[in-house]
Design a protein around this motif. Structure first.
Motif, PDB file in Angstrom:
ATOM      1  N   GLU A 147       0.690  -1.085   0.031  1.00 23.46           N
ATOM      2  CA  GLU A 147      -0.391   0.188   0.387  1.00 23.46           C
ATOM      3  C   GLU A 147       1.145   1.620  -0.200  1.00 23.46           C
ATOM      4  O   GLU A 147       1.742   1.435   0.544  1.00 23.46           O
ATOM      5  CB  GLU A 147      -0.844   0.053   1.416  1.00 23.46           C
ATOM      6  CG  GLU A 147      -2.456  -0.913   1.144  1.00 23.46           C
ATOM      7  CD  GLU A 147      -3.095  -0.621   2.030  1.00 23.46           C
ATOM      8  OE1 GLU A 147      -3.442   0.424   2.271  1.00 23.46           O
ATOM      9  OE2 GLU A 147      -2.753  -1.798   3.435  1.00 23.46           O
ATOM     10  N   LEU A 150       5.187   4.062  -0.140  1.00 23.72           N
ATOM     11  CA  LEU A 150       5.277   3.325  -0.030  1.00 23.72           C
ATOM     12  C   LEU A 150       7.479   3.546   0.433  1.00 23.72           C
ATOM     13  O   LEU A 150       7.207   4.510  -0.813  1.00 23.72           O
ATOM     14  CB  LEU A 150       6.202   2.200  -0.986  1.00 23.72           C
ATOM     15  CG  LEU A 150       4.764   0.702  -1.124  1.00 23.72           C
ATOM     16  CD1 LEU A 150       5.337   0.226  -2.053  1.00 23.72           C
ATOM     17  CD2 LEU A 150       5.464   0.049  -0.082  1.00 23.72           C
ATOM     18  N   GLU A 164      10.659   7.604  -2.271  1.00 26.59           N
ATOM     19  CA  GLU A 164       8.734   7.423  -1.732  1.00 26.59           C
ATOM     20  C   GLU A 164       8.020   7.113  -3.148  1.00 26.59           C
ATOM     21  O   GLU A 164       7.887   8.455  -4.010  1.00 26.59           O
ATOM     22  CB  GLU A 164       8.543   8.584  -1.125  1.00 26.59           C
ATOM     23  CG  GLU A 164       7.255   8.603  -0.736  1.00 26.59           C
ATOM     24  CD  GLU A 164       6.356   9.962   0.200  1.00 26.59           C
ATOM     25  OE1 GLU A 164       7.312  10.614   0.315  1.00 26.59           O
ATOM     26  OE2 GLU A 164       5.450  10.147   0.474  1.00 26.59           O
ATOM     27  N   GLY A 276       5.802   8.712   6.775  1.00 23.04           N
ATOM     28  CA  GLY A 276       5.184   7.794   7.284  1.00 23.04           C
ATOM     29  C   GLY A 276       4.075   6.866   7.103  1.00 23.04           C
ATOM     30  O   GLY A 276       3.242   6.501   6.454  1.00 23.04           O
ATOM     31  N   ALA A 277       5.526   5.396   6.383  1.00 25.32           N
ATOM     32  CA  ALA A 277       4.968   4.813   5.339  1.00 25.32           C
ATOM     33  C   ALA A 277       4.548   3.778   5.286  1.00 25.32           C
ATOM     34  O   ALA A 277       4.235   3.648   6.656  1.00 25.32           O
ATOM     35  CB  ALA A 277       6.857   4.800   4.681  1.00 25.32           C
ATOM     36  N   LYS A 278       3.510   3.577   4.554  1.00 21.34           N
ATOM     37  CA  LYS A 278       3.019   1.667   5.176  1.00 21.34           C
ATOM     38  C   LYS A 278       3.419   0.943   4.825  1.00 21.34           C
ATOM     39  O   LYS A 278       3.619  -0.288   5.196  1.00 21.34           O
ATOM     40  CB  LYS A 278       2.059   1.765   4.014  1.00 21.34           C
ATOM     41  CG  LYS A 278       0.667   2.633   4.903  1.00 21.34           C
ATOM     42  CD  LYS A 278      -0.701   2.310   4.938  1.00 21.34           C
ATOM     43  CE  LYS A 278      -1.560   3.779   4.970  1.00 21.34           C
ATOM     44  NZ  LYS A 278      -2.861   4.004   4.289  1.00 21.34           N
ATOM     45  N   GLY A 279       4.818   0.872   3.956  1.00 21.83           N
ATOM     46  CA  GLY A 279       5.660  -0.156   3.790  1.00 21.83           C
ATOM     47  C   GLY A 279       7.335  -0.103   2.925  1.00 21.83           C
ATOM     48  O   GLY A 279       6.710   1.078   2.495  1.00 21.83           O
ATOM     49  N   CYS A 300      12.613  -3.747   9.851  1.00 21.76           N
ATOM     50  CA  CYS A 300      11.437  -3.630   9.787  1.00 21.76           C
ATOM     51  C   CYS A 300      10.407  -4.236  11.265  1.00 21.76           C
ATOM     52  O   CYS A 300       8.791  -3.382  11.178  1.00 21.76           O
ATOM     53  CB  CYS A 300      10.727  -4.006   8.372  1.00 21.76           C
ATOM     54  SG  CYS A 300      10.421  -3.229   6.725  1.00 21.76           S
ATOM     55  N   ILE A 305       6.424  -1.669  10.919  1.00 18.95           N
ATOM     56  CA  ILE A 305       6.135  -1.962   9.221  1.00 18.95           C
ATOM     57  C   ILE A 305       6.187  -3.418   8.598  1.00 18.95           C
ATOM     58  O   ILE A 305       7.346  -3.834   8.667  1.00 18.95           O
ATOM     59  CB  ILE A 305       7.091  -0.136   8.606  1.00 18.95           C
ATOM     60  CG1 ILE A 305       6.876  -0.270   7.477  1.00 18.95           C
ATOM     61  CG2 ILE A 305       8.629  -1.077   8.793  1.00 18.95           C
ATOM     62  CD1 ILE A 305       7.982   1.395   7.054  1.00 18.95           C
ATOM     63  N   HIS A 306       5.607  -2.738   7.606  1.00 17.92           N
ATOM     64  CA  HIS A 306       5.330  -3.874   6.127  1.00 17.92           C
ATOM     65  C   HIS A 306       6.997  -4.148   5.545  1.00 17.92           C
ATOM     66  O   HIS A 306       6.759  -3.254   4.497  1.00 17.92           O
ATOM     67  CB  HIS A 306       3.976  -4.034   5.590  1.00 17.92           C
ATOM     68  CG  HIS A 306       4.151  -4.929   4.746  1.00 17.92           C
ATOM     69  ND1 HIS A 306       3.066  -5.553   4.461  1.00 17.92           N
ATOM     70  CD2 HIS A 306       4.643  -5.313   3.841  1.00 17.92           C
ATOM     71  CE1 HIS A 306       2.881  -6.520   3.623  1.00 17.92           C
ATOM     72  NE2 HIS A 306       4.388  -6.267   2.960  1.00 17.92           N
TER      73      HIS A 306
END
Ligand code: ZN
Lengths: 352, 242
Positions: A147, A150, A164, A276-279, A300, A305-306
């Motif tokens: 998502e 990233l 990013e 604020g990365a989701k992955g 990670c 974090i993913h």
């Protein structure tokens, strides 16, 4: 020659780009000749890679003219094999995607010329793909659940970047090397230690038996920002070995590798936190390094974090990632004009 | 039987379609090194203007060199992929043959000479025979002195053709009396390519795309340096770190 993407719709492509769209990808930018078929942007039907690494090993690096000759010899059979392995007729192919840059100009031109011919002969769209954008898409081939936003740590022989990925086709450059690429540092240190070429796997192997804490090499710019620098590290490895000729090359390799990985992982975590990365995703040839993979995943987990590690086949150059990136580009921008050439210093489209 | 000819061995891009009626269409442009940009749209344009579908083409003819490596590979790669996609055979012809053929009505020995850059030339000699030309010296890579020595050794009346001959016109002229072909004949063209390929196609002398062999006549610099180094020199390999 201007170094920007020519994305002018040829006006002949009307079909929808969806999960049934089958894209043939072609990659010849450096020393891998590759072709692949990818369905709907995510589903790899076949992926064939022929590496020239053995041909170039004796020269200690990729020799452009030798690479170009090998691409011309290999490309037709590689394309034929990708189609046979996918088990589809030629007529099922909906579009041809090919790396148009960055890379070695003579090598790129072999792929681009062939790709445009195929598009013309089969009357399907041609899509010019940026090689690094394709590396970003390698992760989606193996983990479509990723998502946005990233953060991608792209580390290869030519580049070291933190990008990013805000959305498909929308990228922000967060940090990069101010001198040598990580892969370049591996090659130079491996050559200096007499470990051969390519340097990445050579250092990786040598480091297995060494002590990563034997020598504390400097970690440049460790405490501020997201840019990295490896040229000082390379110099201090050389100085150390000259000063201590009896030092174990296993310890040197392990300590050098630890310093590179320490810097890369620290910067990647900082970048992910900042946006604020989701992955957090690893990409590029250096992503095959064992220590980097291990510490990246550990980080990670600690940060909650993913994290995603592509398989080693997806880290190194391949054409499945070209086809995947091509599918997304076709959907967003349409076909590339057939008067497109190759661009050795192409910038990533949509990168700010 | 329709033949599509593709030629990119010098700075020119040349594409032609022809058959038993001769050359039906020819596209040529010589504006710097834009081979890859030009060749595919040129084929598309030529087919459209000649009202020919690619599916009607039965053979792809291609100039296999010698010539400028990067440029000639563009034509070769485009031609091989077209033949593969259309599932048709190929005929490869040397750029030097293409230079000599238009001079077949001379009574002199023909020296076809292409500029190989780096102070070198690609050249071959031909004599006119009924309906064409016959090679009497196989393609060579050498300096202008080598060319002049080879020409003097033959002692024939000579006509020189090609961008390499024009470039070294004064040096060649200073050593031996010879004629020079017109400027507009100084680059290989896809028109003689389809003409010559048609004769071969009638005899079914064709190959599969993966059997086409480029004629480089010169090793990559790194290999040349490598072999001198192996003999004790300390030359750099010219290798490029990835
Ligand atoms: Zn790459």
């Amino acid at each position: 020659m201007t170094d920007h993407l020519i994305l002018r719709p040829s006006g002949e492509f009307a079909g929808p780009v969806d999960e049934h769209t089958l894209v043939l990808g072609i990659e010849t930018s450096c020393d891998e000749t590759a072709a692949a078929l990818v369905l709907g942007g995510y589903d790899v039907a076949s992926s064939v890679v022929s590496t020239q690494v053995d041909i170039h090993a004796q020269y200690g690096g990729v020799v452009p003219e030798i690479a170009s000759r090998a691409h011309l010899d290999m490309l037709n059979p590689i394309i034929a094999r990708a189609i046979v392995e996918a088990g589809v007729p030629d007529s099922r192919i909906d579009a041809i995607a090919c790396t148009i840059g960055p890379g070695l100009i003579g090598a790129l031109l072999v792929g681009v010329s062939a790709a445009k011919s195929l598009a013309l002969a089969w009357d399907v769209p041609f899509i010019g793909v940026h090689h690094h954008e394709a590396h970003l898409y390698a992760a989606f081939l193996e983990d479509p659940t990723l998502e946005f936003p990233l953060v991608v740590l792209l580390v290869s022989g030519g580049h070291t970047m933190l990008i990013e990925m805000q959305d498909h086709g929308r990228y922000k450059l967060l940090g990069r090397t101010i001198d040598d690429a990580a892969g370049e540092a591996f090659d130079k240190v491996a050559r200096f230690l007499g470990l051969g070429y390519p340097g990445g796997p050579a250092i990786d192997r040598e480091a297995v038996h060494g002590n990563p804490e034997a020598i504390h090499f400097p970690r440049a710019m460790m405490h501020e920002g997201l840019d990295v620098s490896f040229s000082g590290l390379k110099t201090s490895v050389m100085n150390h070995v000259r000063k201590h000729p009896d030092v174990s090359s296993e310890d040197v390799a392990a300590s050098f590798q630890a310093a590179v990985v320490d810097v890369l992982v620290t910067k990647a975590r900082r970048a992910a936190q900042q946006v604020g990365a989701k992955g957090l995703v690893l990409a590029g040839g250096v992503a095959a390094n064992s220590l980097l993979r291990e510490q990246f995943l550990d980080a990670c987990v600690v940060d909650g974090i993913h994290g995603f590690l592509p398989s080693r086949e997806m880290c190194t150059d391949n054409a499945a990632m070209i086809a995947a990136a091509g599918w997304h580009r076709l959907r967003s921008d349409g076909p590339t004009s057939l008067d497109c050439g190759a661009f050795p210093n192409l910038k990533i489209p949509g990168l700010t | 039987m329709l033949i599509l000819g593709i030629e990119t061995a010098t700075e020119q891009v040349s594409v032609a379609i022809g058959g038993h009626e001769g050359v039906l269409g020819l596209f040529e442009v010589c504006r710097g090194r834009r081979h890859a940009e030009t060749v595919t749209p040129a084929i598309q344009f030529l087919c459209r203007q000649a009202d020919i579908e690619l599916a009607e083409i039965s053979v792809i003819a291609v100039d296999v060199g010698p010539g400028l490596f990067t440029g000639m590979r563009v034509g070769l790669s485009a031609a091989k992929a077209l033949a593969q996609a259309l599932r048709i055979p190929m005929i490869g012809m040397s750029s030097l043959d293409l230079l000599a053929f238009p001079l077949r009505h001379t009574d002199r020995t023909i020296a076809a000479v292409i500029d190989a850059r780096k102070g070198e030339l690609f050249y071959a000699f031909y004599r006119p025979v009924p309906g064409g030309v016959q090679r009497v010296l196989e393609p060579q890579c050498g300096r202008v002195d080598d060319l002049i020595a080879d020409l003097m050794a033959r002692g024939d009346d000579v006509v020189c053709v090609g961008d390499g001959a024009l470039r070294h016109r004064d040096e060649i002229h200073a050593e031996l009396r010879c004629e020079f072909a017109e400027q507009f004949l100084s680059r290989p063209s896809a028109a003689p390519l389809v003409q010559l390929a048609h004769a071969r196609a009638l005899r079914e002398e064709w190959v599969n795309p993966w059997e086409i062999q480029p004629m480089y006549l010169r090793l990559p610099d790194a290999q040349i340096n490598w072999s001198t180094r192996a003999q004790g020199s300390t030359d750099n390999t010219g290798g490029l770190a990835r």
